[in-house]
Motif scaffolding. Structure first.
Motif, short mmCIF file in Angstrom:
data_model
loop_
_atom_site.label_atom_id
_atom_site.label_comp_id
_atom_site.label_asym_id
_atom_site.label_seq_id
_atom_site.Cartn_x
_atom_site.Cartn_y
_atom_site.Cartn_z
N ARG A 123 80.43 -21.14 -0.37
CA ARG A 123 79.35 -20.23 -1.07
C ARG A 123 78.80 -20.66 -2.02
O ARG A 123 79.34 -20.81 -3.16
N ILE A 124 77.47 -20.77 -1.73
CA ILE A 124 76.64 -21.35 -2.86
C ILE A 124 76.51 -20.32 -4.08
O ILE A 124 76.04 -19.39 -3.96
N THR A 125 76.54 -20.70 -5.46
CA THR A 125 76.56 -19.81 -6.56
C THR A 125 75.09 -20.21 -7.04
O THR A 125 74.50 -21.18 -7.06
N ARG A 126 74.87 -19.23 -8.08
CA ARG A 126 73.76 -19.21 -8.91
C ARG A 126 73.99 -20.59 -9.90
O ARG A 126 72.70 -21.41 -9.86
N GLN A 127 75.14 -20.71 -10.22
CA GLN A 127 75.29 -22.03 -11.21
C GLN A 127 75.16 -23.42 -10.10
O GLN A 127 74.61 -24.47 -10.79
N ASP A 128 75.58 -23.21 -9.11
CA ASP A 128 75.14 -24.51 -8.05
C ASP A 128 73.95 -24.66 -8.16
O ASP A 128 73.48 -25.95 -8.17
N ASP B 277 74.30 -13.74 -5.25
CA ASP B 277 74.19 -13.84 -6.53
C ASP B 277 73.12 -15.25 -6.76
O ASP B 277 72.33 -15.04 -7.41
N ALA B 278 73.46 -16.15 -6.01
CA ALA B 278 72.39 -17.36 -5.71
C ALA B 278 71.12 -16.59 -5.29
O ALA B 278 70.03 -17.28 -5.66
N ALA B 279 71.19 -16.00 -4.16
CA ALA B 279 69.86 -15.28 -3.65
C ALA B 279 68.99 -14.69 -4.73
O ALA B 279 67.87 -14.77 -4.88
N LYS B 280 69.85 -13.81 -5.59
CA LYS B 280 69.22 -12.87 -6.52
C LYS B 280 68.62 -13.81 -7.55
O LYS B 280 67.69 -13.60 -8.20
N PHE B 281 69.13 -15.03 -8.13
CA PHE B 281 68.54 -15.89 -8.89
C PHE B 281 67.38 -16.65 -8.31
O PHE B 281 66.55 -16.58 -9.07
N GLU C 35 73.21 -17.44 4.68
CA GLU C 35 74.29 -17.06 4.14
C GLU C 35 75.60 -17.63 4.63
O GLU C 35 75.47 -18.01 5.67
N THR C 36 76.69 -17.59 4.01
CA THR C 36 77.97 -18.15 4.54
C THR C 36 78.88 -16.60 4.91
O THR C 36 78.58 -15.56 4.24
#
Length: 326
Positions: free
Chosen positions: A188-193, A237-241, A259-260
């Protein structure tokens, strides 16, 4: 335990697996007015088109679309049809059938080939319309299924309403930024990624971008079962970023689901889709071929494409092109 197909994954989702984030309860209202049907595509203007096209180098064009063929990866978890292709006319067949009534001699001289195909609208490289997912019977801008959906598709937000897509495109190569050819299954790709990858690429997002996320999954496209099983993808959260900080106009990726799974949201089995499409009017592109861009480290480009104008459609095939810029 790892899930081997998306069908059992969705079965678990229906039971409300992973409830760390609460689902939003209503669709978004457009800042472009009550009649808006294209959401953030309103950010495409004559000025924005001219700005990116004026920077095109012209030396190379990257085709970001997949092939369509029998046996290709396609979404089957909900029972949708596979891609099918069949010949309707062949040079030898027309000699025997003479469908045009021109005679055997003419059919020997003039060869005739024709074909037909059918598929689910979300097959191959495609873009989702804003009616693809909604909440509580409503889609983007409050249009309701009861009022605006007929037997021939949606009367509002059909894919035919999309303008030609000409904008700044950005590749965020998450896999490469982590030193991997491909992200692990179900990653799951994160905002920090995303922030880490952008920093490594020395790139900043701009309002109105077409943002394409590389997981490396496209390397498995020739193996339908392998491509479909447990894909990595974008977290909420990554999408929101991307939307709220980055200003993304369109979000896409090289996987099929964007998404995953399983869902991280209680009460919503596909929260990234509902967040982007229904709440923020952000179209989604899936199955984007990003391997060549990654290989050549092309992170910024003019994105040019257009979906088929399927009236009332919830998605359509897309042939996107990336033109590197200065």
């Amino acid at each position: 335990m790892k899930l081997r197909t998306l069908l059992p994954t969705l079965g678990l989702l229906a039971l409300g697996v992973a409830a760390s984030v609460q689902a939003a309860d209503r669709v978004g209202t457009s800042p472009w007015g009550p009649n808006d049907e294209i959401g953030r595509l309103n950010l495409i203007t004559s000025q924005s088109r001219a700005a990116i096209l004026s920077r095109v180098q012209g030396e190379r064009a990257y085709d970001l679309a997949t092939d369509y063929y029998i046996g290709m990866p396609s979404w089957q978890a909900a029972g949708d049809p596979h891609y099918q292709f069949w010949m309707t006319h062949t040079p030898r067949g027309t000699i025997a059938d003479d469908p045009m009534g021109v005679g055997r001699e003419m059919n020997h001289k003039v060869s005739y080939t024709g074909a037909a195909f059918s598929m689910y609208s979300h097959s191959g490289t495609h873009i989702d319309a804003l009616n693809h997912f909604g909440l509580d019977g409503k889609i983007w801008n409050g249009f309701s299924a009861d009022e605006h959906l007929g037997d021939r598709g949606w009367k509002k937000t059909g894919i035919e309403k999309f303008p030609p897509l000409i904008a700044r495109g950005v590749l965020i190569d998450v896999a490469a930024a982590q030193g991997l050819p491909m992200l692990p299954e179900n990653y799951r790709i994160t905002r920090q990624d995303l922030r880490n990858a952008l920093a490594k690429q020395k790139l900043r997002l701009q309002r109105g971008d077409v943002v394409l996320i590389r997981t490396g999954r496209m390397q498995r496209f020739g193996d339908a079962a392998g491509y479909m099983a447990n894909p990595p993808g974008l977290g909420l959260d990554a999408a929101k970023f991307l939307v709220e900080e980055g200003g993304a106009m369109i979000v896409g990726a090289d996987n099929l689901s964007l998404e995953t799974f399983p869902s991280e949201v209680a009460g919503d089995y596909i929260p990234v889709h509902t967040y982007l499409l229904a709440q923020h009017g952000v179209p989604i592109i899936e199955l984007v071929a990003l391997e060549e861009l990654s290989r050549d480290k092309v992170y910024e480009f003019a994105f040019i494409g257009g979906p088929l104008k399927i009236r009332g459609g919830d998605a359509a095939p897309l042939r996107p092109i990336a033109l590197p810029v200065r």
